[in-house]
Write a protein that holds these residues in place. Structure first.
Motif: not given
Length: 492
Positions: A45-55, A376-384
């Motif tokens: 639903x979030x177009x900016x999910x990748x940006x939130x993850x990186x943030x 696991x890396x693909x779904x991690x919201x803080x990119x561990x």
């Protein structure tokens, strides 16, 4: 870390037994597939999910680089707001502090918000030894406690139980802990939830001391944050006269603004919700509103040792969403108990060996509890990058080398049982640094391919028993390239 799981076998043995439990596998498969499918829809639903993850990644990395500064700022803010801050180097010290604080109130029972940190240090067991009863109020944690069980999932500790098992536990055990289950209790979710509500309501109204963890701590204001879905946490955080929060030092964020990122990514990654139904925030104490005494116990317990590892420290970014567990094929089949830690799944496989060290058999085996598929890396919201840390820890176990233990730099000895692996890796390293030998080996392997076995001998048979060995190509890539794109003379 705590010795709560002392006596557990190494992961391969525990997993070997777990995969034969068909009920466990069915429970896990149903639950993990349901949660991860819902999560995928919520994230989409979030177009900016990748940006939130990186943030989220950058906020966490910045905080860890300046952890000393932000912890001092947090202590000053909590103290100014009327709270008291305590520092605990390890599990034993944290348990002594909390036990003393409860005894000073004169109470002999406490209610608890779901907390991974208190499970990590074995707080319930320490309080029990001191004659203090600790009552879990999260529904899943209640099920685990009544069943004399151990949690097997970060978000859903009783994920390994089905409704029928939960009904039986409530019928048998609730009366021993307080209000008994209603007569004729069935396994319908509504009845089970109502039985838990009635049982817990008496605890909430009677308890004078509450114990919590925290999902986040805000350094600039001294605010603590707990997110949950049931409301039990809100009851524990507001009704008791004394509140004791036990939190790992890595749970800090610099500012209120930083919360914006995590309050979007955490609920979608954990419960697949747009926001948590209950987000509780408190800053110190306030006259005539909520607990009148607030203590914050900050625990290290191996975290600064982990912080000293440039690769392994990314595990401290974890916000405990459990998304990695729900996509992991190893966790789905082996379950959480096989990991021998309160932190199961992929994150547990990299966090526990760093917090506890790799001296024990169970901790030395955890970095191998993965297929390195990368889900696991693909779904991690803080990119561990969990696979990267797993490989890093495997190298440490096999080769030994420098590490930090209790704040001191030490040199670890190679673990026992990996002599063949060390020899194979050294041979591979030598071959890759000698192109002529590598080229000759490739040609020999190609020309003798008809004689290659279909299964590996000795211990390798366990690997090839369930998969085909890759066939060696009829011609090495170097030779093919030279034949089709160049000449021996030019080398082009």
């Amino acid at each position: 870390m705590s010795g709560t799981f002392v006596g557990m076998p190494a992961f391969p043995k525990a997993a070997h037994d777990a995969v034969r439990n068909t009920t466990l596998r069915a429970n896990l498969r149903h639950a993990t597939h349901t949660i991860r499918d819902k999560r995928a829809k919520a994230v989409a639903e979030l177009d900016d999910w990748a940006l939130l993850r990186e943030a989220g990644k950058q906020i966490k990395d910045h905080t860890l680089r300046h952890l000393d500064t932000y912890l001092v700022q947090l202590e000053e803010a909590v103290t100014a707001a009327g709270g008291v801050v305590h520092w605990a180097a390890d599990a034993d010290e944290a348990n002594r502090i909390v036990t003393r604080l409860v005894r000073e109130t004169g109470e002999s029972e406490v209610v608890k918000v779901k907390s991974m940190a208190t499970q990590e240090i074995g707080l319930n067991e320490a309080l029990e030894e001191a004659g203090i009863a600790a009552y879990e109020t999260d529904l899943a944690e209640l099920i685990v406690q009544l069943g004399h069980d151990r949690p097997s999932h970060i978000l859903v500790p009783a994920i390994h139980r089905n409704r029928g098992e939960i009904r039986d536990i409530f019928r048998k055990e609730m009366g021993e802990w307080g209000r008994p289950a209603p007569d004729g209790l069935t396994d319908t979710p509504a009845e089970l939830a109502e039985a838990a509500r009635l049982h817990l309501r008496e605890k909430f109204l009677r308890a004078k001391v509450g114990i919590s963890g925290a999902n986040f701590m805000v350094a600039e204001t001294g605010t603590l944050v707990v997110v949950e879905s049931e409301g039990n946490g809100r009851m524990c955080l507001t009704l008791p006269e004394t509140l004791i929060s036990v939190v790992g030092i890595e749970k800090i964020v610099p500012t209120w603004r930083d919360l914006e990122v995590f309050l979007q990514t955490l609920p979608r990654s954990s419960t697949a919700e747009r926001m948590n139904p209950y987000t509780s925030m408190w800053t110190g104490t306030t006259d005539s509103d909520g607990p009148q005494t607030f203590h914050l116990v900050l625990i290290d317990n191996g975290r600064t040792d982990t912080l000293a590892d440039e690769i392994g420290r990314q595990a401290l970014r974890c916000i405990r969403c459990s998304a990695c567990l729900n996509v992991c094929p190893v966790y789905e089949r082996a379950g959480g108990h096989a990991y021998g830690s309160v932190y199961p799944g992929p994150i547990g496989a990299i966090l526990s060996p760093q917090l506890r060290g790799t001296a024990s058999e169970i901790d030395a085996s955890l970095p191998y509890a993965s297929s390195l598929c990368g889900a696991c890396y693909e779904v991690c919201p803080v990119a561990i990058d969990i696979p990267e840390v797993l490989v890093h820890l495997r190298e440490r176990i096999v080769q030994g080398g420098p590490a930090t233990r209790r704040g001191n730099r030490v040199v670890l000895k190679p673990a026992k049982g990996h002599a063949a692996e060390r020899a194979a890796m050294r041979a591979a390293a030598w071959a890759f640094t000698h192109p002529g030998a590598l080229r000759a080996g490739q040609r020999v392997a190609s020309r003798t391919r008809r004689f290659h076995p279909r299964t590996l001998p000795g211990p390798g048979r366990a690997w090839s028993a369930t998969r085909d060995l890759p066939q060696v190509p009829a011609e090495p890539f170097r030779d093919w390239w030279q034949r089709t794109h160049g000449t021996k003379e030019s080398g082009k």
